[in-house]
Design a protein around this motif. Structure first.
Motif, PDB file in Angstrom:
ATOM      1  N   ASN A 275       0.837  -1.194   0.000  1.00 26.98           N
ATOM      2  CA  ASN A 275       0.000   0.000   0.000  1.00 26.98           C
ATOM      3  C   ASN A 275       0.878   1.254   0.000  1.00 26.98           C
ATOM      4  OD1 ASN A 275      -2.415  -1.389   0.044  1.00 26.98           O
ATOM      5  ND2 ASN A 275      -2.561  -1.394   2.271  1.00 26.98           N
ATOM      6  N   ILE A 276       0.492   2.202  -0.809  1.00 27.30           N
ATOM      7  CA  ILE A 276       1.206   3.477  -0.888  1.00 27.30           C
ATOM      8  C   ILE A 276       0.358   4.522  -0.180  1.00 27.30           C
ATOM      9  CG2 ILE A 276       2.103   5.265  -2.416  1.00 27.30           C
ATOM     10  CD1 ILE A 276       2.522   3.078  -4.509  1.00 27.30           C
ATOM     11  N   ASP A 277       0.993   5.308   0.677  1.00 27.18           N
ATOM     12  CA  ASP A 277       0.286   6.321   1.449  1.00 27.18           C
ATOM     13  C   ASP A 277       1.025   7.652   1.324  1.00 27.18           C
ATOM     14  OD1 ASP A 277      -1.586   7.452   3.167  1.00 27.18           O
ATOM     15  OD2 ASP A 277      -0.445   6.916   4.960  1.00 27.18           O
ATOM     16  N   GLN A 278       0.257   8.716   1.330  1.00 31.86           N
ATOM     17  CA  GLN A 278       0.829  10.057   1.333  1.00 31.86           C
ATOM     18  C   GLN A 278       0.515  10.663   2.696  1.00 31.86           C
ATOM     19  OE1 GLN A 278      -0.712  12.647  -1.671  1.00 31.86           O
ATOM     20  NE2 GLN A 278       0.920  14.122  -1.416  1.00 31.86           N
ATOM     21  N   PRO A 279       1.534  11.036   3.451  1.00 33.49           N
ATOM     22  CA  PRO A 279       1.268  11.620   4.765  1.00 33.49           C
ATOM     23  C   PRO A 279       0.406  12.865   4.639  1.00 33.49           C
ATOM     24  CG  PRO A 279       3.603  11.212   4.460  1.00 33.49           C
ATOM     25  CD  PRO A 279       2.948  10.981   3.143  1.00 33.49           C
ATOM     26  N   ARG A 280      -0.238  13.207   5.695  1.00 33.80           N
ATOM     27  CA  ARG A 280      -1.088  14.393   5.702  1.00 33.80           C
ATOM     28  C   ARG A 280      -0.237  15.636   5.496  1.00 33.80           C
ATOM     29  NH1 ARG A 280      -4.472  15.790  10.819  1.00 33.80           N
ATOM     30  NH2 ARG A 280      -3.644  17.853  10.658  1.00 33.80           N
ATOM     31  N   LEU A 281      -0.360  16.232   4.328  1.00 30.38           N
ATOM     32  CA  LEU A 281       0.408  17.422   4.005  1.00 30.38           C
ATOM     33  C   LEU A 281      -0.270  18.656   4.585  1.00 30.38           C
ATOM     34  CD1 LEU A 281       1.297  16.605   0.307  1.00 30.38           C
ATOM     35  CD2 LEU A 281       2.746  16.367   2.318  1.00 30.38           C
ATOM     36  N   PRO A 282       0.460  19.754   4.747  1.00 24.71           N
ATOM     37  CA  PRO A 282      -0.151  20.964   5.307  1.00 24.71           C
ATOM     38  C   PRO A 282      -1.245  21.506   4.385  1.00 24.71           C
ATOM     39  CG  PRO A 282       2.042  21.429   4.487  1.00 24.71           C
ATOM     40  CD  PRO A 282       1.853  19.954   4.400  1.00 24.71           C
ATOM     41  N   LEU A 283      -2.310  21.985   4.992  1.00 30.99           N
ATOM     42  CA  LEU A 283      -3.431  22.529   4.250  1.00 30.99           C
ATOM     43  C   LEU A 283      -4.023  23.646   5.097  1.00 30.99           C
ATOM     44  CD1 LEU A 283      -5.473  22.206   1.863  1.00 30.99           C
ATOM     45  CD2 LEU A 283      -6.746  20.666   3.352  1.00 30.99           C
TER      46      LEU A 283
END
Length: 84
Positions: A12-20
């Motif tokens: 599984n590929i995940d993208q960490p929670r980026l700033p928003l």
């Protein structure tokens, strides 16, 4: 913090929670014609990971990468202005 993480067990590929964040100004700011003026953003609707510092009016990048910014501007003409 990596841009992407891969779980070797599940692939599984995940993208960490980026700033928003969504920031805005809650006051009118007069800007004269042909004048460069900094317009501060002093409030936020949301600010994930506290990336936007409203007290000092700047974004703090938590990691070294590319960021995308967008803006909307609403303006009105001065009531005393005339057109030629």
């Amino acid at each position: 913090m990596p841009g992407l993480s891969v779980d070797k067990g599940t692939d599984n590929i995940d993208q960490p929670r980026l700033p928003l964040f969504k920031a805005f100004t809650n006051y009118d700011k007069y800007v004269g014609v042909e004048t460069w003026t900094k317009i501060g953003l002093n409030n936020t609707d949301y600010n994930d990971r506290d990336a936007f510092d409203a007290a000092n009016d700047h974004f703090v990048a938590p990691i070294d990468c590319a960021y995308l910014f967008g803006a909307t501007l609403l303006f009105k003409i001065n009531a005393g202005a005339t057109f030629a």
